[in-house]
Design a protein around this motif. Structure first.
Motif, short mmCIF file in Angstrom:
data_model
loop_
_atom_site.label_atom_id
_atom_site.label_comp_id
_atom_site.label_asym_id
_atom_site.label_seq_id
_atom_site.Cartn_x
_atom_site.Cartn_y
_atom_site.Cartn_z
N TYR A 1 0.84 -1.21 0.00
CA TYR A 1 0.00 0.00 0.00
C TYR A 1 0.87 1.26 0.00
O TYR A 1 0.60 2.21 -0.72
CB TYR A 1 -0.93 0.01 1.21
CG TYR A 1 -1.95 1.13 1.16
CD1 TYR A 1 -2.91 1.15 0.15
CD2 TYR A 1 -1.96 2.13 2.11
CE1 TYR A 1 -3.85 2.18 0.08
CE2 TYR A 1 -2.89 3.16 2.06
CZ TYR A 1 -3.84 3.18 1.04
OH TYR A 1 -4.75 4.19 0.98
N ALA A 2 1.94 1.24 0.79
CA ALA A 2 2.82 2.41 0.86
C ALA A 2 3.59 2.61 -0.43
O ALA A 2 4.02 3.73 -0.74
CB ALA A 2 3.80 2.26 2.03
N SER A 3 3.79 1.56 -1.20
CA SER A 3 4.58 1.66 -2.44
C SER A 3 3.72 2.04 -3.65
O SER A 3 4.25 2.25 -4.74
CB SER A 3 5.30 0.35 -2.72
OG SER A 3 4.38 -0.69 -3.01
N LEU A 4 2.39 2.12 -3.46
CA LEU A 4 1.49 2.50 -4.55
C LEU A 4 0.99 3.92 -4.33
O LEU A 4 0.69 4.32 -3.20
CB LEU A 4 0.30 1.54 -4.62
CG LEU A 4 0.61 0.08 -4.94
CD1 LEU A 4 -0.63 -0.77 -4.81
CD2 LEU A 4 1.22 -0.06 -6.33
N ASN A 5 0.91 4.69 -5.40
CA ASN A 5 0.41 6.06 -5.33
C ASN A 5 -1.11 6.03 -5.15
O ASN A 5 -1.83 5.56 -6.02
CB ASN A 5 0.77 6.82 -6.60
CG ASN A 5 0.47 8.31 -6.50
OD1 ASN A 5 -0.41 8.74 -5.75
ND2 ASN A 5 1.21 9.12 -7.26
N PRO A 6 -1.62 6.52 -4.01
CA PRO A 6 -3.06 6.43 -3.76
C PRO A 6 -3.91 7.26 -4.72
O PRO A 6 -5.12 7.07 -4.81
CB PRO A 6 -3.20 6.94 -2.32
CG PRO A 6 -2.01 7.82 -2.11
CD PRO A 6 -0.91 7.20 -2.91
N ARG A 7 -3.28 8.19 -5.45
CA ARG A 7 -4.02 9.06 -6.36
C ARG A 7 -4.02 8.53 -7.80
O ARG A 7 -4.61 9.15 -8.68
CB ARG A 7 -3.43 10.47 -6.34
CG ARG A 7 -3.54 11.15 -4.99
CD ARG A 7 -3.09 12.59 -5.06
NE ARG A 7 -3.25 13.27 -3.78
CZ ARG A 7 -3.02 14.56 -3.58
NH1 ARG A 7 -2.60 15.31 -4.60
NH2 ARG A 7 -3.19 15.09 -2.39
N MET A 8 -3.35 7.42 -8.02
CA MET A 8 -3.29 6.84 -9.36
C MET A 8 -4.08 5.54 -9.40
O MET A 8 -4.00 4.72 -8.48
CB MET A 8 -1.83 6.57 -9.77
CG MET A 8 -1.00 7.83 -9.97
SD MET A 8 0.74 7.45 -10.37
CE MET A 8 0.55 6.62 -11.97
N THR A 9 -4.82 5.35 -10.47
CA THR A 9 -5.49 4.07 -10.66
C THR A 9 -4.44 2.99 -10.91
O THR A 9 -3.29 3.28 -11.23
CB THR A 9 -6.45 4.11 -11.87
OG1 THR A 9 -5.69 4.31 -13.06
CG2 THR A 9 -7.49 5.22 -11.70
N ILE A 10 -4.87 1.75 -10.76
CA ILE A 10 -3.95 0.64 -10.97
C ILE A 10 -3.49 0.61 -12.42
O ILE A 10 -2.32 0.33 -12.71
CB ILE A 10 -4.62 -0.68 -10.58
CG1 ILE A 10 -4.99 -0.65 -9.09
CG2 ILE A 10 -3.69 -1.85 -10.87
CD1 ILE A 10 -3.87 -0.19 -8.16
N GLY A 11 -4.40 0.93 -13.33
CA GLY A 11 -4.01 0.96 -14.75
C GLY A 11 -2.92 1.97 -15.00
O GLY A 11 -1.93 1.68 -15.68
N ALA A 12 -3.07 3.18 -14.43
CA ALA A 12 -2.06 4.23 -14.61
C ALA A 12 -0.75 3.84 -13.96
O ALA A 12 0.34 4.14 -14.48
CB ALA A 12 -2.58 5.55 -14.04
N THR A 13 -0.82 3.16 -12.82
CA THR A 13 0.38 2.72 -12.12
C THR A 13 1.19 1.75 -12.96
O THR A 13 2.43 1.82 -13.01
CB THR A 13 0.01 2.05 -10.78
OG1 THR A 13 -0.64 3.02 -9.94
CG2 THR A 13 1.23 1.49 -10.07
#
Length: 321
Positions: free
Chosen positions: A102-114
């Motif tokens: 969770y900490a390594s993913l940008n909470p403001r970006m969708t999974i597709g964008a990530t």
């Protein structure tokens, strides 16, 4: 056969204070002269208790944390000496899976964008192929294209770790360093993620460095294992050799602390006394001598060499000098 990765004399020191004007600083020796090799297609496990430097070792290899000294040879190039522009070209061959998805993913970006981001940064895929590649990768790690427009908070811990693995895998890397990738997950989910990683390794011919404090997890997934204590590698061997014939007293103590369900193979439990010394002021000689039940006078003054005691079995201990 040349190894895919060679780590030679890797060090990471953190300055903490100056002793006085014109005098040397005091350092925390998080990683202190670590060396090992990883063959293409194998899983090399690194184990040790909290604070031993195993995570810092993994991050220093990829220069997510800049090492203080040493060499990291990957595909014939020393990563430590590469300029930022040269290192960036190598990045998509080497990826990292973090402990906290969770900490390594940008909470403001969708999974597709990530998942699209690394493809765009490295220019690996263009146009409509980007979206197709992302959807394909989601299915490979056990998700679906319906997750494409969702955000990290909408997923469970296990699903987020699948996304972290997908992000690492989407650049088609040769080496993945996984830092405690299942320690934050329930036991049932841990087995799913570990099996997924093994399947992906076979499918994509991946090489892993798997970092964990859980011996049972490391034994399940690794081919060879290195044991770290206070910033140093103290034993390294194929997993069966390490678990059946541990050489270093610290490794023996670690394995003896694992609960046994089969009394026929129960190990003698070695209880270590004292606390782990501070890496800012490590003991002289063998750093384990303050807790070692087999300590000799030479252990207090001389640093043991990393020597081969059997086939592919290495240990740093004066008992084998």
């Amino acid at each position: 056969m040349n190894p895919l990765l060679e780590v030679k004399g890797l060090k990471k020191y953190y300055p903490i204070q100056s002793v006085g004007i014109g005098k040397l600083k005091s350092f925390v020796k998080a990683v202190d002269d670590v060396s090992f090799e990883v063959q293409e297609g194998e899983t090399f496990g690194i184990v040790g208790e909290s604070g031993c430097g195993k995570s810092t070792t993994g991050k220093s290899i990829l220069r997510l944390t800049e090492p203080s000294d040493g060499e990291v040879i990957f595909q014939g190039q020393n990563l430590i000496k590469l300029k930022s522009s040269e290192l960036r070209k190598m990045r998509h061959y080497m990826q990292f899976v973090f402990q906290d998805p969770y900490a390594s993913l940008n909470p403001r970006m969708t999974i597709g964008a990530t998942l699209e981001e690394p493809l765009k940064i490295h220019g690996l895929v263009k146009g409509r192929e980007i979206r197709r590649k992302v959807k394909e990768m989601l299915e490979i790690v056990g998700l679906t294209e319906h997750h494409y427009h969702r955000y990290p908070h909408e997923f469970s811990g296990g699903q987020r770790q699948r996304i972290g693995i997908a992000r690492a895998l989407i650049t088609n890397p040769k080496l993945i360093i996984a830092d405690e990738p299942v320690s934050a997950l329930d036991v049932s989910i841990q087995s799913q993620i570990l099996n997924l990683m093994k399947d992906l390794q076979d499918q994509f011919k991946l090489t892993y460095i798997f970092i964990s404090h859980d011996l049972s997890v490391v034994r399940h997934i690794s081919d060879r294992i290195g044991v770290m204590y206070l910033g140093r590698m103290i034993e390294m061997a194929p997993k069966n050799s390490l678990f059946e014939n541990p050489a270093h007293p610290y490794t023996q103590a670690l394995l003896g602390a694992v609960p046994q369900t089969n009394n026929r193979i129960a190990r003698e439990r070695i209880v270590l006394t004292g606390d782990v010394p501070s890496p800012a002021n490590p003991p002289s000689g063998c750093t384990f001598h303050t807790r070692c039940p087999s300590c000799m006078d030479i252990c207090k003054t001389d640093k043991p060499e990393f020597k081969q005691t059997a086939d592919q079995h290495w240990v740093a201990c004066h008992l084998f000098s």
